[in-house]
Design a protein around this motif. Structure first.
Motif, PDB file in Angstrom:
ATOM      1  N   ASP A  17       0.809  -1.213   0.000  1.00  0.00           N
ATOM      2  CA  ASP A  17       0.000   0.000   0.000  1.00  0.00           C
ATOM      3  C   ASP A  17       0.851   1.277   0.000  1.00  0.00           C
ATOM      4  O   ASP A  17       0.333   2.370   0.228  1.00  0.00           O
ATOM      5  CB  ASP A  17      -0.983   0.015   1.165  1.00  0.00           C
ATOM      6  CG  ASP A  17      -0.303   0.013   2.531  1.00  0.00           C
ATOM      7  OD1 ASP A  17       0.928  -0.208   2.606  1.00  0.00           O
ATOM      8  OD2 ASP A  17      -1.016   0.213   3.535  1.00  0.00           O
ATOM      9  N   PRO A  19       2.349   4.335  -1.720  1.00  0.00           N
ATOM     10  CA  PRO A  19       1.997   5.030  -2.953  1.00  0.00           C
ATOM     11  C   PRO A  19       3.078   4.850  -4.026  1.00  0.00           C
ATOM     12  O   PRO A  19       4.275   4.933  -3.744  1.00  0.00           O
ATOM     13  CB  PRO A  19       1.868   6.492  -2.527  1.00  0.00           C
ATOM     14  CG  PRO A  19       1.483   6.415  -1.083  1.00  0.00           C
ATOM     15  CD  PRO A  19       2.275   5.236  -0.556  1.00  0.00           C
ATOM     16  N   TYR A  35       5.654  15.329  -6.382  1.00  0.00           N
ATOM     17  CA  TYR A  35       4.642  15.359  -5.333  1.00  0.00           C
ATOM     18  C   TYR A  35       4.020  16.745  -5.346  1.00  0.00           C
ATOM     19  O   TYR A  35       4.734  17.747  -5.265  1.00  0.00           O
ATOM     20  CB  TYR A  35       5.269  15.088  -3.960  1.00  0.00           C
ATOM     21  CG  TYR A  35       4.277  15.289  -2.837  1.00  0.00           C
ATOM     22  CD1 TYR A  35       3.338  14.318  -2.553  1.00  0.00           C
ATOM     23  CD2 TYR A  35       4.264  16.466  -2.101  1.00  0.00           C
ATOM     24  CE1 TYR A  35       2.411  14.502  -1.538  1.00  0.00           C
ATOM     25  CE2 TYR A  35       3.338  16.658  -1.089  1.00  0.00           C
ATOM     26  CZ  TYR A  35       2.421  15.675  -0.818  1.00  0.00           C
ATOM     27  OH  TYR A  35       1.495  15.868   0.176  1.00  0.00           O
ATOM     28  N   GLY A  38      -0.781  15.055  -2.858  1.00  0.00           N
ATOM     29  CA  GLY A  38      -0.933  13.796  -2.137  1.00  0.00           C
ATOM     30  C   GLY A  38      -2.336  13.235  -2.109  1.00  0.00           C
ATOM     31  O   GLY A  38      -2.563  12.163  -1.545  1.00  0.00           O
ATOM     32  N   VAL A  39      -3.299  13.932  -2.715  1.00  0.00           N
ATOM     33  CA  VAL A  39      -4.689  13.471  -2.698  1.00  0.00           C
ATOM     34  C   VAL A  39      -5.305  13.401  -4.103  1.00  0.00           C
ATOM     35  O   VAL A  39      -6.517  13.457  -4.258  1.00  0.00           O
ATOM     36  CB  VAL A  39      -5.565  14.336  -1.761  1.00  0.00           C
ATOM     37  CG1 VAL A  39      -5.153  14.149  -0.313  1.00  0.00           C
ATOM     38  CG2 VAL A  39      -5.526  15.798  -2.161  1.00  0.00           C
ATOM     39  N   ALA A  40      -4.463  13.298  -5.121  1.00  0.00           N
ATOM     40  CA  ALA A  40      -4.905  13.114  -6.511  1.00  0.00           C
ATOM     41  C   ALA A  40      -5.717  14.287  -7.055  1.00  0.00           C
ATOM     42  O   ALA A  40      -6.565  14.108  -7.917  1.00  0.00           O
ATOM     43  CB  ALA A  40      -5.681  11.804  -6.668  1.00  0.00           C
ATOM     44  N   GLN A  41      -5.443  15.488  -6.563  1.00  0.00           N
ATOM     45  CA  GLN A  41      -6.205  16.649  -7.009  1.00  0.00           C
ATOM     46  C   GLN A  41      -5.430  17.602  -7.914  1.00  0.00           C
ATOM     47  O   GLN A  41      -6.030  18.478  -8.527  1.00  0.00           O
ATOM     48  CB  GLN A  41      -6.719  17.425  -5.793  1.00  0.00           C
ATOM     49  CG  GLN A  41      -7.693  16.645  -4.949  1.00  0.00           C
ATOM     50  CD  GLN A  41      -8.955  16.298  -5.698  1.00  0.00           C
ATOM     51  OE1 GLN A  41      -9.634  17.171  -6.229  1.00  0.00           O
ATOM     52  NE2 GLN A  41      -9.264  15.024  -5.780  1.00  0.00           N
ATOM     53  N   ARG A  55      -2.877   8.984 -11.102  1.00  0.00           N
ATOM     54  CA  ARG A  55      -2.197   9.800 -10.109  1.00  0.00           C
ATOM     55  C   ARG A  55      -1.409   8.858  -9.212  1.00  0.00           C
ATOM     56  O   ARG A  55      -1.988   8.071  -8.459  1.00  0.00           O
ATOM     57  CB  ARG A  55      -3.188  10.622  -9.283  1.00  0.00           C
ATOM     58  CG  ARG A  55      -4.109  11.539 -10.089  1.00  0.00           C
ATOM     59  CD  ARG A  55      -3.343  12.491 -10.983  1.00  0.00           C
ATOM     60  NE  ARG A  55      -4.243  13.442 -11.614  1.00  0.00           N
ATOM     61  CZ  ARG A  55      -4.536  13.449 -12.902  1.00  0.00           C
ATOM     62  NH1 ARG A  55      -3.993  12.565 -13.713  1.00  0.00           N
ATOM     63  NH2 ARG A  55      -5.356  14.354 -13.397  1.00  0.00           N
ATOM     64  N   CYS A  57       0.246   9.313  -6.610  1.00  0.00           N
ATOM     65  CA  CYS A  57       0.155   9.523  -5.156  1.00  0.00           C
ATOM     66  C   CYS A  57      -0.976   8.715  -4.546  1.00  0.00           C
ATOM     67  O   CYS A  57      -0.966   8.459  -3.340  1.00  0.00           O
ATOM     68  CB  CYS A  57      -0.021  11.011  -4.826  1.00  0.00           C
ATOM     69  SG  CYS A  57      -1.631  11.702  -5.281  1.00  0.00           S
ATOM     70  N   GLN A  58      -1.939   8.292  -5.358  1.00  0.00           N
ATOM     71  CA  GLN A  58      -3.078   7.529  -4.876  1.00  0.00           C
ATOM     72  C   GLN A  58      -3.191   6.173  -5.563  1.00  0.00           C
ATOM     73  O   GLN A  58      -4.246   5.536  -5.529  1.00  0.00           O
ATOM     74  CB  GLN A  58      -4.374   8.326  -5.066  1.00  0.00           C
ATOM     75  CG  GLN A  58      -4.474   9.543  -4.188  1.00  0.00           C
ATOM     76  CD  GLN A  58      -4.578   9.191  -2.729  1.00  0.00           C
ATOM     77  OE1 GLN A  58      -5.461   8.452  -2.312  1.00  0.00           O
ATOM     78  NE2 GLN A  58      -3.654   9.711  -1.923  1.00  0.00           N
ATOM     79  N   THR A  59      -2.112   5.741  -6.194  1.00  0.00           N
ATOM     80  CA  THR A  59      -2.036   4.408  -6.798  1.00  0.00           C
ATOM     81  C   THR A  59      -1.064   3.607  -5.957  1.00  0.00           C
ATOM     82  O   THR A  59       0.063   4.048  -5.722  1.00  0.00           O
ATOM     83  CB  THR A  59      -1.525   4.499  -8.253  1.00  0.00           C
ATOM     84  OG1 THR A  59      -2.413   5.328  -9.009  1.00  0.00           O
ATOM     85  CG2 THR A  59      -1.430   3.124  -8.884  1.00  0.00           C
ATOM     86  N   TRP A  60      -1.492   2.460  -5.463  1.00  0.00           N
ATOM     87  CA  TRP A  60      -0.635   1.671  -4.593  1.00  0.00           C
ATOM     88  C   TRP A  60       0.401   0.910  -5.408  1.00  0.00           C
ATOM     89  O   TRP A  60       0.174   0.560  -6.564  1.00  0.00           O
ATOM     90  CB  TRP A  60      -1.440   0.703  -3.746  1.00  0.00           C
ATOM     91  CG  TRP A  60      -2.584   1.344  -3.024  1.00  0.00           C
ATOM     92  CD1 TRP A  60      -3.856   0.898  -2.965  1.00  0.00           C
ATOM     93  CD2 TRP A  60      -2.559   2.580  -2.272  1.00  0.00           C
ATOM     94  NE1 TRP A  60      -4.627   1.764  -2.223  1.00  0.00           N
ATOM     95  CE2 TRP A  60      -3.863   2.799  -1.786  1.00  0.00           C
ATOM     96  CE3 TRP A  60      -1.569   3.509  -1.964  1.00  0.00           C
ATOM     97  CZ2 TRP A  60      -4.195   3.903  -1.012  1.00  0.00           C
ATOM     98  CZ3 TRP A  60      -1.901   4.622  -1.204  1.00  0.00           C
ATOM     99  CH2 TRP A  60      -3.186   4.807  -0.730  1.00  0.00           C
TER     100      TRP A  60
END
Length: 153
Positions: A17, A19, A35, A38-41, A55, A57-60
């Motif tokens: 898990d 990122p 970076y 950190g929240v895919a925005q 994204r 940062c939100q892909t494991w």
């Protein structure tokens, strides 16, 4: 865990898990992946996973195992730039440049799926990639130029 990044096989010992962003940057040294939030925005961390823009940062890390990960470093080479990279240079898109790797990765994914995008297609596809410098008109122009150059190939 085994990952293929920009055509090179890697074996990493990380939590499933973790990122993908941190696997790429900290474990494997791919510094083109940025970076941002950190929240895919914001889209600064955009890479391709089997050709699809994600994204990181939100892909494991586990999500990338067995897939082909492409970063900005693998999109083109200094001797053979991708059409998107050439267009970014032509239109002098970057100001601070921080978001531009993610912008180019998103644009390349768009053009792979929609070779002749309209302004609305471009705006929709690129809407998740933020540019604090406000180079959106140059980004749109660069995407159009890249599309035209890709159609000539």
């Amino acid at each position: 865990m085994k990952l293929t990044v920009d055509g090179t096989a890697h074996e990493v010992d990380v939590e499933e898990d973790m990122p993908l962003l941190w696997v790429l940057r900290d474990e494997l040294g791919y510094k083109g992946v940025k970076y941002g939030c950190g929240v895919a925005q914001c889209g600064a961390c955009t890479v391709h996973l089997d050709g699809v823009a994600v994204r990181s940062c939100q892909t494991w890390a586990a999500d990338a195992e067995g897939a082909e990960v492409t970063t900005i470093e693998g999109l083109g080479t200094p001797d053979a730039l991708h059409a998107v990279q050439e267009a970014w240079i032509t239109h002098q898109v970057a100001q601070c440049g921080y978001c531009q790797a993610g912008q180019m990765m998103q644009a390349a994914a768009l053009l792979a799926e929609t070779p002749a995008p309209t302004d609305a297609d471009i705006d929709e596809a690129m809407s998740g990639n933020l540019c604090r410098c406000g180079t959106y008109p140059r980004i749109r122009a660069a995407v159009k130029t890249a599309a035209a150059n890709l159609s000539e190939v």
